[in-house]
Design a protein around this motif. Structure first.
Motif, PDB file in Angstrom:
ATOM      1  N   UNK A 267       3.835   1.909 -12.872  1.00  0.00           N
ATOM      2  CA  UNK A 267       4.529   1.588 -11.621  1.00  0.00           C
ATOM      3  C   UNK A 267       3.711   1.965 -10.392  1.00  0.00           C
ATOM      4  N   UNK A 268       2.821   2.950 -10.550  1.00  0.00           N
ATOM      5  CA  UNK A 268       2.029   3.391  -9.406  1.00  0.00           C
ATOM      6  C   UNK A 268       0.593   2.867  -9.446  1.00  0.00           C
ATOM      7  N   UNK A 269       0.292   1.996 -10.409  1.00  0.00           N
ATOM      8  CA  UNK A 269      -1.063   1.452 -10.496  1.00  0.00           C
ATOM      9  C   UNK A 269      -1.377   0.532  -9.321  1.00  0.00           C
ATOM     10  N   UNK A 270      -0.383  -0.227  -8.887  1.00  0.00           N
ATOM     11  CA  UNK A 270      -0.608  -1.185  -7.792  1.00  0.00           C
ATOM     12  C   UNK A 270       0.717  -1.542  -7.133  1.00  0.00           C
ATOM     13  N   UNK A 271       1.393  -0.584  -6.494  1.00  0.00           N
ATOM     14  CA  UNK A 271       2.699  -0.863  -5.885  1.00  0.00           C
ATOM     15  C   UNK A 271       2.569  -1.736  -4.632  1.00  0.00           C
ATOM     16  N   UNK A 272       3.482  -2.692  -4.430  1.00  0.00           N
ATOM     17  CA  UNK A 272       3.446  -3.556  -3.242  1.00  0.00           C
ATOM     18  C   UNK A 272       3.673  -2.755  -1.961  1.00  0.00           C
ATOM     19  N   UNK A 273       2.851  -2.990  -0.968  1.00  0.00           N
ATOM     20  CA  UNK A 273       2.967  -2.266   0.292  1.00  0.00           C
ATOM     21  C   UNK A 273       4.300  -2.529   0.970  1.00  0.00           C
ATOM     22  N   UNK A 274       4.811  -3.761   0.864  1.00  0.00           N
ATOM     23  CA  UNK A 274       6.074  -4.110   1.512  1.00  0.00           C
ATOM     24  C   UNK A 274       7.226  -3.259   0.988  1.00  0.00           C
ATOM     25  N   UNK A 275       7.171  -2.911  -0.298  1.00  0.00           N
ATOM     26  CA  UNK A 275       8.229  -2.085  -0.871  1.00  0.00           C
ATOM     27  C   UNK A 275       8.071  -0.617  -0.478  1.00  0.00           C
ATOM     28  N   UNK A 276       6.854  -0.173  -0.322  1.00  0.00           N
ATOM     29  CA  UNK A 276       6.610   1.225   0.039  1.00  0.00           C
ATOM     30  C   UNK A 276       6.952   1.510   1.493  1.00  0.00           C
ATOM     31  N   UNK A 277       6.775   0.514   2.351  1.00  0.00           N
ATOM     32  CA  UNK A 277       6.988   0.716   3.780  1.00  0.00           C
ATOM     33  C   UNK A 277       8.449   0.993   4.121  1.00  0.00           C
ATOM     34  N   UNK A 278       9.373   0.555   3.290  1.00  0.00           N
ATOM     35  CA  UNK A 278      10.801   0.704   3.608  1.00  0.00           C
ATOM     36  C   UNK A 278      11.401   1.963   2.990  1.00  0.00           C
ATOM     37  N   UNK A 279      10.602   2.789   2.351  1.00  0.00           N
ATOM     38  CA  UNK A 279      11.120   3.995   1.716  1.00  0.00           C
ATOM     39  C   UNK A 279      11.638   4.994   2.748  1.00  0.00           C
ATOM     40  N   UNK A 280      12.881   5.454   2.552  1.00  0.00           N
ATOM     41  CA  UNK A 280      13.343   6.595   3.336  1.00  0.00           C
ATOM     42  C   UNK A 280      13.044   7.848   2.524  1.00  0.00           C
ATOM     43  N   UNK A 281      13.452   8.990   3.031  1.00  0.00           N
ATOM     44  CA  UNK A 281      13.076  10.239   2.369  1.00  0.00           C
ATOM     45  C   UNK A 281      13.638  10.320   0.948  1.00  0.00           C
ATOM     46  N   UNK A 282      14.898   9.938   0.773  1.00  0.00           N
ATOM     47  CA  UNK A 282      15.527  10.021  -0.544  1.00  0.00           C
ATOM     48  C   UNK A 282      14.851   9.076  -1.532  1.00  0.00           C
ATOM     49  N   UNK A 283      14.580   7.856  -1.088  1.00  0.00           N
ATOM     50  CA  UNK A 283      13.942   6.871  -1.968  1.00  0.00           C
ATOM     51  C   UNK A 283      12.517   7.297  -2.315  1.00  0.00           C
ATOM     52  N   UNK A 284      11.827   7.893  -1.338  1.00  0.00           N
ATOM     53  CA  UNK A 284      10.467   8.388  -1.589  1.00  0.00           C
ATOM     54  C   UNK A 284      10.488   9.468  -2.660  1.00  0.00           C
ATOM     55  N   UNK A 285      11.407  10.418  -2.521  1.00  0.00           N
ATOM     56  CA  UNK A 285      11.478  11.512  -3.487  1.00  0.00           C
ATOM     57  C   UNK A 285      11.834  11.008  -4.882  1.00  0.00           C
ATOM     58  N   UNK A 286      12.710  10.030  -4.935  1.00  0.00           N
ATOM     59  CA  UNK A 286      13.102   9.487  -6.232  1.00  0.00           C
ATOM     60  C   UNK A 286      11.935   8.752  -6.890  1.00  0.00           C
TER      61      UNK A 286
END
Length: 354
Positions: A267-286
């Motif tokens: 899942x972390x080999x090539x994550x889409x930037x568009x999906x990473x940009x919208x992460x809030x703190x809770x989603x980032x931690x998860x």
């Protein structure tokens, strides 16, 4: 007796998952203090104030624990099972350093060190040990070279003729007097592939690093906005950088990683930037639970994602930047503005321009 103990120690360490084991004295790398002093005096440690703190311990392991008689250095392989540079050319995806795509190595290596350490104490009742994995003022790489595991290459990382340079290092300091190994010597020769591979010219000279120019430092350790002169060179690297490691020819002898948790789920080999940009703190931690990336925190991570989007050459990604222009973290907002302006100007994805 001591030689037999060491032989059995090596067997135990290999059974625990370590690719290579060596022993040195705590004072076996006397040049460490001078190199560290010069590094800090030149300001090449950047914002890493912890490097300047407790320099006495870093430069002289005997001061860290005077009772220690031996240092057991252990190397564990995390050699990737995919080409680590493949994602760097896919600018709508994020490039995360290989070591951080799986489980946090600190936890895995430390458990294995404790296993080996407990075994050692069972053989020598009354003795003591201390284990370290990258979180104490211990200069693991010079000690690993002194213990014969490999040598510090021109990229300043440890590499070995039989293990390559994709390795994690751990140390067991002990009061047990163990036979030492011969130190390894430099085998880089005239090769400079690692130096030439660096996108930011972070090596002032062979065997020297200016962390302030290093992408790993800039994306992980550096707080606040990344200096404008380096933002384009980041490309889509959002956590760390593998360029100099991947360029080393000695990797053709690299030991395969036995621990599959270092490879992760993909899942972390090539994550889409568009999906990473919208992460809030809770989603980032998860998303990064159990990963070294979690230590970075959402704000600094999204800052990096914004720079990557700005370097993508994909105008359609500008839409995900809009909410970030008003992000509570001013550094994230600044990065989003830089990225949007860059996309608006149509800067090429090859990193040209500022």
């Amino acid at each position: 007796m001591a030689g037999d103990l060491k032989s059995r120690l090596i067997e135990e360490a290999r059974a625990a998952g370590f690719a290579k084991v060596g022993v040195c004295r705590p004072d076996a790398a006397p040049q460490t203090a001078g190199r560290l002093d010069a590094f800090v005096a030149a300001g090449r440690h950047g914002q890493m104030g912890w490097m300047a703190e407790r320099m006495g311990w870093r430069g002289d392991p005997t001061a860290l624990w005077p009772a220690a008689r031996s240092v057991v250095m252990l190397a564990e392989s995390y050699t990737p099972d995919v080409d680590p540079m493949e994602v760097v050319g896919q600018r709508d995806l994020g490039a995360i350093s290989v070591y951080a795509r799986g489980r946090d190595y600190h936890d895995i290596v430390k458990k294995r060190l404790k296993r080996v350490g407990r075994w050692l104490l069972e053989q020598c009742p009354g003795e003591e040990i201390k284990v370290f994995v990258d979180t104490a003022p211990v200069m693991e790489k010079p000690l690993a070279q002194a213990a014969g595991l490999g040598w510090q290459g021109k990229h300043t990382n440890l590499l070995g003729r039989d293990i390559g340079n994709w390795v994690f290092l751990g140390a067991i300091f002990t009061t047990i007097d163990l036979p030492v190994d011969a130190p390894e010597v430099d085998h880089c020769g005239s090769c400079r592939k690692c130096l030439d591979a660096c996108p930011t010219d972070a090596f002032p000279a062979p065997f020297q690093l200016d962390a302030r120019r290093c992408i790993s430092y800039l994306t992980i350790e550096h707080k606040g906005p990344v200096p404008a002169e380096f933002r384009a060179a980041l490309g889509n690297r959002i956590y760390g950088c593998d360029d100099c490691l991947a360029a080393c020819p000695w990797n053709k002898f690299a030991v395969a990683a036995q621990e599959m948790r270092y490879h992760g789920t993909g899942a972390l080999d090539a994550p889409p930037l568009a999906e990473l940009a919208v992460l809030d703190d809770a989603a980032f931690r998860a998303m990064f639970s159990g990963s070294p990336v979690k230590r970075l925190g959402r704000d600094r991570f999204v800052r990096n994602v914004c720079y990557a989007i700005g370097n993508s050459g994909r105008p359609e990604l500008a839409a995900v930047l809009v909410p970030l222009l008003a992000d509570p973290d001013p550094v994230v907002a600044d990065a989003a503005l830089w990225a949007r302006e860059r996309l608006t100007r149509g800067v090429a994805a090859d990193g040209a321009g500022a």
